[in-house]
Write a protein that holds these residues in place. Structure first.
Motif, short mmCIF file in Angstrom:
data_model
loop_
_atom_site.label_atom_id
_atom_site.label_comp_id
_atom_site.label_asym_id
_atom_site.label_seq_id
_atom_site.Cartn_x
_atom_site.Cartn_y
_atom_site.Cartn_z
N GLU A 1 1.19 -1.46 -0.04
CA GLU A 1 0.39 0.10 0.08
C GLU A 1 0.83 1.50 0.19
O GLU A 1 1.98 1.07 0.45
N THR A 2 0.40 2.05 -0.12
CA THR A 2 0.68 3.99 -0.29
C THR A 2 1.37 4.13 0.97
O THR A 2 1.01 3.80 2.03
N LEU A 3 2.63 4.29 0.71
CA LEU A 3 2.93 4.83 2.08
C LEU A 3 2.86 6.17 2.63
O LEU A 3 2.96 7.22 1.81
N GLU A 4 2.89 6.49 4.14
CA GLU A 4 2.79 7.92 4.92
C GLU A 4 4.45 8.46 4.42
O GLU A 4 5.45 7.53 5.07
N PRO A 5 4.26 9.51 4.92
CA PRO A 5 5.72 10.19 4.98
C PRO A 5 6.32 10.20 6.50
O PRO A 5 5.38 9.14 7.08
N SER A 6 7.68 9.60 6.37
CA SER A 6 8.40 8.47 7.84
C SER A 6 8.16 9.35 8.22
O SER A 6 8.65 10.85 8.29
N PRO A 7 8.11 9.37 9.41
CA PRO A 7 7.95 10.58 10.58
C PRO A 7 9.51 10.58 11.21
O PRO A 7 9.56 11.74 12.30
N ALA A 8 10.80 10.23 10.60
CA ALA A 8 11.38 10.29 10.77
C ALA A 8 13.16 9.92 10.02
O ALA A 8 12.68 9.23 8.71
N ALA A 9 14.25 10.26 9.22
CA ALA A 9 15.12 10.03 8.70
C ALA A 9 15.87 9.33 9.41
O ALA A 9 16.59 9.49 10.25
N THR A 10 17.21 8.70 8.70
CA THR A 10 18.09 7.85 9.38
C THR A 10 19.29 8.96 8.26
O THR A 10 19.66 8.74 6.76
N CYS A 11 20.46 9.26 8.69
CA CYS A 11 21.84 9.88 8.11
C CYS A 11 23.06 9.39 8.59
O CYS A 11 23.14 8.77 9.32
N GLU A 12 23.65 9.87 7.60
CA GLU A 12 25.74 9.28 7.73
C GLU A 12 26.41 10.38 7.89
O GLU A 12 26.29 11.00 6.65
N ASP A 13 27.96 10.43 7.92
CA ASP A 13 28.76 11.22 7.47
C ASP A 13 29.51 10.49 6.43
O ASP A 13 29.67 9.62 6.44
N VAL A 14 29.44 11.57 5.74
CA VAL A 14 29.78 10.90 4.41
C VAL A 14 31.65 12.34 4.21
O VAL A 14 30.71 13.05 4.04
N ASP A 15 31.79 11.70 3.97
CA ASP A 15 33.91 12.12 3.51
C ASP A 15 33.78 12.91 2.09
O ASP A 15 33.59 12.70 1.08
N VAL A 16 34.12 13.93 2.35
CA VAL A 16 33.89 15.23 1.11
C VAL A 16 35.45 16.12 0.56
O VAL A 16 36.04 16.42 1.48
N ASP A 17 35.65 16.14 -0.38
CA ASP A 17 36.24 16.30 -0.61
C ASP A 17 36.45 17.47 -2.25
O ASP A 17 35.83 16.43 -2.90
N THR A 18 36.25 18.60 -1.90
CA THR A 18 35.93 19.06 -2.94
C THR A 18 36.93 19.83 -3.26
O THR A 18 37.48 20.89 -2.88
N ASP A 19 37.38 20.43 -4.99
CA ASP A 19 38.24 21.40 -4.99
C ASP A 19 37.69 23.33 -5.10
O ASP A 19 36.60 22.58 -6.31
N ILE A 20 37.85 23.85 -4.77
CA ILE A 20 37.35 25.29 -5.45
C ILE A 20 38.09 26.22 -5.96
O ILE A 20 39.63 26.11 -5.32
N THR A 21 37.76 27.55 -6.49
CA THR A 21 38.63 27.96 -7.06
C THR A 21 38.17 29.57 -6.01
O THR A 21 37.07 29.72 -6.24
N VAL A 22 39.69 29.85 -5.74
CA VAL A 22 38.77 31.44 -4.65
C VAL A 22 39.75 32.83 -6.00
O VAL A 22 40.84 32.53 -6.15
N LEU A 23 38.62 33.73 -6.10
CA LEU A 23 39.24 35.13 -6.52
C LEU A 23 39.15 36.00 -5.88
O LEU A 23 38.18 36.26 -4.65
#
Length: 329
Positions: free
Chosen positions: A67-89
């Motif tokens: 059957e159609t799901l109701e919106p969940s009352p909570a969300a599960t999260c995890e930390d993800v490692d990020v490596d982002t190259d940025i250019t600053v002027l």
């Protein structure tokens, strides 16, 4: 003797009534478990009138039944490692008072590949620059970037100061006025926090006093503790009207532990002023904090302003909290 056979002393009327009663019971039973139906489900529907409705059933049961799901009352999260190259002027644009106006600087920024731009000598709705919100105009024409403006002077029918424009969302910003004195022009330290793929980066933009040395030193002394108290990865850039060996920059670097980006990874001469024949390196980027690594730095060869822009590339690393699914994901 059959139990449905009437006793010798019963009347035919009683016999007929008994037959009708039996027939009614058989008909009711047939309707309850009729041919081709789901006997068990129908019997349960009759016997269990207190069964909860669909809306009262558990979400897990509803998932099992498709059957159609109701919106969940909570969300599960995890930390993800990020490596982002940025250019600053970093660029002192001198209120874009050249032929072509602010549009010329839009082209320079685009060709630089910058993700974040720290600007000095920026006008906002001043009559002398065509009543243009220069930072807002650049941000809009770069594709809907975020912008932050730090007002230091109110004149010419508008505002004058520093600005930060960013391809990444600006989470917050504030402008702090720096010490001033007789003969000086009000200067400030504009601080913006940007969200780079879930990791916060602090950007500080300033333009120190140009001729009064003691004011430059006092302004540097005011800047250092503000930046030192910020534990985010950070970039401080601007027109310092001082070279890296002079007291104002030595005060900032010594008080914050930040590094001269061009000094660490620069290519070319690094000279920025005057733009036609550069003799001094007074426009700089400094960097510091965990997770920010300098890759390269250079000065762009343009004479659109009396200063040349300083370009730097960094890698920003950190843990970003990402939503990885809802309760049933």
């Amino acid at each position: 003797m059959s139990r449905h056979k009437a006793a010798p002393d019963q009347s035919p009327l009683l016999l007929v009534l008994g037959f009708v009663l039996i027939a009614g019971l058989l008909f009711g039973l047939f309707k309850l478990v009729g041919p081709g139906g789901d006997d068990t489900a129908d019997v349960n529907a009759v016997l269990n009138r207190s069964t909860p409705s669909d809306d009262a059933r558990s979400p897990q049961l509803r998932v099992q039944e498709g059957e159609t799901l109701e919106p969940s009352p909570a969300a599960t999260c995890e930390d993800v490692d990020v490596d982002t190259d940025i250019t600053v002027l970093s660029y002192n644009i001198k209120s874009a008072r050249i032929s072509g106006g602010i549009g010329t600087f839009l082209g320079i920024i685009r060709s630089s590949g910058a993700d974040i731009v720290l600007l000095q000598e920026v006008d906002k709705n001043r009559s002398t620059s065509g009543h243009v919100d220069q930072a807002g105009w650049l941000a809009a024409n770069l594709g809907g970037w975020s912008d932050a403006f730090g007002t230091n002077v109110d004149y010419g029918g508008g505002l004058y100061g520093t600005a930060i424009i960013s391809r990444f969302p600006i989470v917050s910003y504030e402008n702090t006025h720096l010490p001033n004195g007789p003969g000086g022009q009000q200067r400030g330290l504009l601080h913006a926090v940007v969200d780079v793929d879930g990791v916060e980066l602090s950007l500080y933009d300033t333009h120190l006093q140009n001729k009064i040395d003691y004011l430059k030193v006092r302004q540097a002394q005011a800047i250092a503790p503000i930046i030192a108290a910020d534990d985010r990865p950070k970039v401080l850039a601007g027109d310092f009207n001082s070279q890296v060996q002079d007291t104002p920059l030595r005060t900032i670097i010594g008080g914050t532990g930040m590094h001269d980006t061009w000094g660490a990874v620069g290519v070319g001469s690094g000279l920025t002023h005057p733009s036609s024949h550069p003799r001094g390196r007074i426009d700089l980027q400094l960097y510091g904090g965990d997770g920010l690594t300098a890759i390269t730095s250079s000065v762009l060869a343009t004479t659109a302003s009396d200063h040349r822009p300083v370009r730097a590339e960094y890698t920003l690393s950190g843990a970003s909290s990402k939503v990885c699914g809802d309760l049933f994901g």
